[in-house]
Design a protein around this motif. Structure first.
Motif, PDB file in Angstrom:
ATOM      1  N   SER A 157      -7.637   4.532   8.920  1.00 15.66           N
ATOM      2  CA  SER A 157      -7.735   5.013   7.539  1.00 15.66           C
ATOM      3  C   SER A 157      -9.199   4.878   7.085  1.00 15.66           C
ATOM      4  O   SER A 157      -9.933   4.014   7.575  1.00 15.66           O
ATOM      5  CB  SER A 157      -6.807   4.211   6.627  1.00 15.66           C
ATOM      6  N   VAL A 158      -9.611   5.717   6.165  1.00 16.77           N
ATOM      7  CA  VAL A 158     -11.004   5.640   5.728  1.00 16.77           C
ATOM      8  C   VAL A 158     -11.267   4.314   5.016  1.00 16.77           C
ATOM      9  O   VAL A 158     -12.402   3.831   4.985  1.00 16.77           O
ATOM     10  CB  VAL A 158     -11.427   6.850   4.864  1.00 16.77           C
ATOM     11  N   LEU A 159     -10.197   3.725   4.443  1.00 14.41           N
ATOM     12  CA  LEU A 159     -10.369   2.408   3.804  1.00 14.41           C
ATOM     13  C   LEU A 159     -10.767   1.381   4.852  1.00 14.41           C
ATOM     14  O   LEU A 159     -11.634   0.531   4.633  1.00 14.41           O
ATOM     15  CB  LEU A 159      -9.066   1.990   3.121  1.00 14.41           C
ATOM     16  N   ALA A 186     -10.599   3.395  -5.750  1.00 17.42           N
ATOM     17  CA  ALA A 186      -9.414   4.264  -5.756  1.00 17.42           C
ATOM     18  C   ALA A 186      -8.667   4.166  -4.437  1.00 17.42           C
ATOM     19  O   ALA A 186      -8.478   5.160  -3.746  1.00 17.42           O
ATOM     20  CB  ALA A 186      -9.844   5.700  -6.018  1.00 17.42           C
ATOM     21  N   PRO A 187      -8.207   2.958  -4.104  1.00 15.66           N
ATOM     22  CA  PRO A 187      -7.588   2.807  -2.788  1.00 15.66           C
ATOM     23  C   PRO A 187      -6.371   3.710  -2.592  1.00 15.66           C
ATOM     24  O   PRO A 187      -6.140   4.212  -1.510  1.00 15.66           O
ATOM     25  CB  PRO A 187      -7.188   1.326  -2.745  1.00 15.66           C
ATOM     26  N   ARG A 188      -5.624   3.981  -3.677  1.00 12.41           N
ATOM     27  CA  ARG A 188      -4.403   4.788  -3.526  1.00 12.41           C
ATOM     28  C   ARG A 188      -4.752   6.206  -3.073  1.00 12.41           C
ATOM     29  O   ARG A 188      -4.113   6.784  -2.211  1.00 12.41           O
ATOM     30  CB  ARG A 188      -3.673   4.819  -4.874  1.00 12.41           C
ATOM     31  N   HIS A 223      -4.681   8.447   1.865  1.00 11.43           N
ATOM     32  CA  HIS A 223      -4.237   9.666   2.551  1.00 11.43           C
ATOM     33  C   HIS A 223      -5.273  10.196   3.529  1.00 11.43           C
ATOM     34  O   HIS A 223      -5.094  11.270   4.086  1.00 11.43           O
ATOM     35  CB  HIS A 223      -3.972  10.774   1.522  1.00 11.43           C
ATOM     36  N   MET A 224      -6.395   9.497   3.672  1.00  9.51           N
ATOM     37  CA  MET A 224      -7.486  10.052   4.487  1.00  9.51           C
ATOM     38  C   MET A 224      -7.744   9.207   5.728  1.00  9.51           C
ATOM     39  O   MET A 224      -7.753   7.984   5.664  1.00  9.51           O
ATOM     40  CB  MET A 224      -8.757  10.145   3.653  1.00  9.51           C
ATOM     41  N   PHE A 225      -8.004   9.894   6.844  1.00  6.27           N
ATOM     42  CA  PHE A 225      -8.154   9.209   8.133  1.00  6.27           C
ATOM     43  C   PHE A 225      -9.358   9.747   8.899  1.00  6.27           C
ATOM     44  O   PHE A 225      -9.702  10.926   8.793  1.00  6.27           O
ATOM     45  CB  PHE A 225      -6.895   9.435   8.990  1.00  6.27           C
TER      46      PHE A 225
END
Ligand SMILES: C[S@@+](CC[C@H](N)C(=O)[O-])C[C@H]1O[C@@H](n2cnc3c(N)ncnc32)[C@H](O)[C@@H]1O
Length: 240
Positions: free
Chosen positions: A210-212, A225-227, A231-233
């Motif tokens: 995940s990008v996080l 804005a973790p939520r 959705h991003m990888f």
């Protein structure tokens, strides 16, 4: 963006989207810089950046001798970028071949006509691209990358798993409006198979993060804005 960065920052800074974008885009650039320079360090000499946009990696990064980098995008985008770089006297640090093509059409032939060699291992990159491709072009992209990839080729993509939810999020919608972009209007209709499914069915090894997690690994956590970013990888695949 049809304006200057300063004007944009002033207009969109308050929306929350601009600081998130600037933080995230720095992380994304670094992750894919590392992917490409890592491939070159491991001996890959052919690089293809699909939808390179205003990316300047052939100029900005240090490449080992013998690397050729193909950059594919729409003619107007490449012409604009190359004119600006030429005006500034920028010199590419590898052999550099722009390929003006539309990824909804037969882009693979344009790439081969430009000198791409399918017998060499290649490092491919699709960054900031997949959400904008219609489903047929998305399937074609993975099939053509597979067809043109010698053993040992690698692919990195940025994958958004819930494009519609993201585009409908208030932060993106209101921030986009402040920037003068109607994001939903840029997104095609239709559902797509995930990169994981497409590459697995083509026999590629696949790993995503995940990008996080990418941001945490680089010591630059994306906390605002973790939520949204869930959705991003960043996805990485290799052809055995
Ligand atoms: C958000 S930008 C990303 C640019 C660059 N990869 C980066 O991350 O900085 C999307 C790019 O995709 C390109 N693009 C979108 N649809 C395309 C298509 N059908 N054929 C070729 N390029 C396309 C656009 O021209 C644009 O440069």
């Amino acid at each position: 963006f049809p304006t200057t960065l300063d004007a944009l920052e002033e207009r969109a800074g308050a929306s929350g989207l601009w600081p998130l974008m600037t933080a995230y885009l720095g992380i994304r650039s670094r992750v894919f810089d590392d992917f490409l320079t890592g491939a070159a360090r491991d001996g890959v000499r052919q690089i293809v950046i699909l939808a390179s946009g205003l990316d300047t990696r052939p100029f900005r990064l240090e490449w080992p001798a013998g690397v050729r980098c193909f950059e594919l995008d729409q003619p107007l985008v490449l012409d604009f970028k190359l004119a600006v770089l030429e005006e500034r006297g920028a010199a590419a640090s590898c052999a550099h071949t722009p390929v003006r093509a539309d990824l909804r059409e037969d882009w693979a032939s344009a790439l081969e006509e430009a000198g791409f060699d399918a017998t060499l291992p290649t490092a491919w990159l699709a960054e900031g691209l997949l959400p904008y491709l219609p489903p047929e072009a998305d399937e074609q992209l993975f099939k053509e990358v597979d067809r043109l990839s010698a053993s040992g080729s690698r692919l990195a993509v940025e994958h958004v798993s819930a494009v519609e939810e993201m585009a409908g999020d208030a932060l993106v919608r209101d921030g986009g409006a402040a920037l003068g972009i109607d994001l939903p209007s840029l997104l095609p209709d239709g559902s797509k198979r995930s990169p994981r499914d497409q590459l697995a069915s083509l026999g590629w090894r696949y790993d995503e993060c995940s990008v996080l997690e990418s941001a945490r690994r680089l010591g630059r956590p994306l906390e605002s804005a973790p939520r949204l970013m869930e959705h991003m990888f960043h996805a990485f695949a290799q052809r055995p």
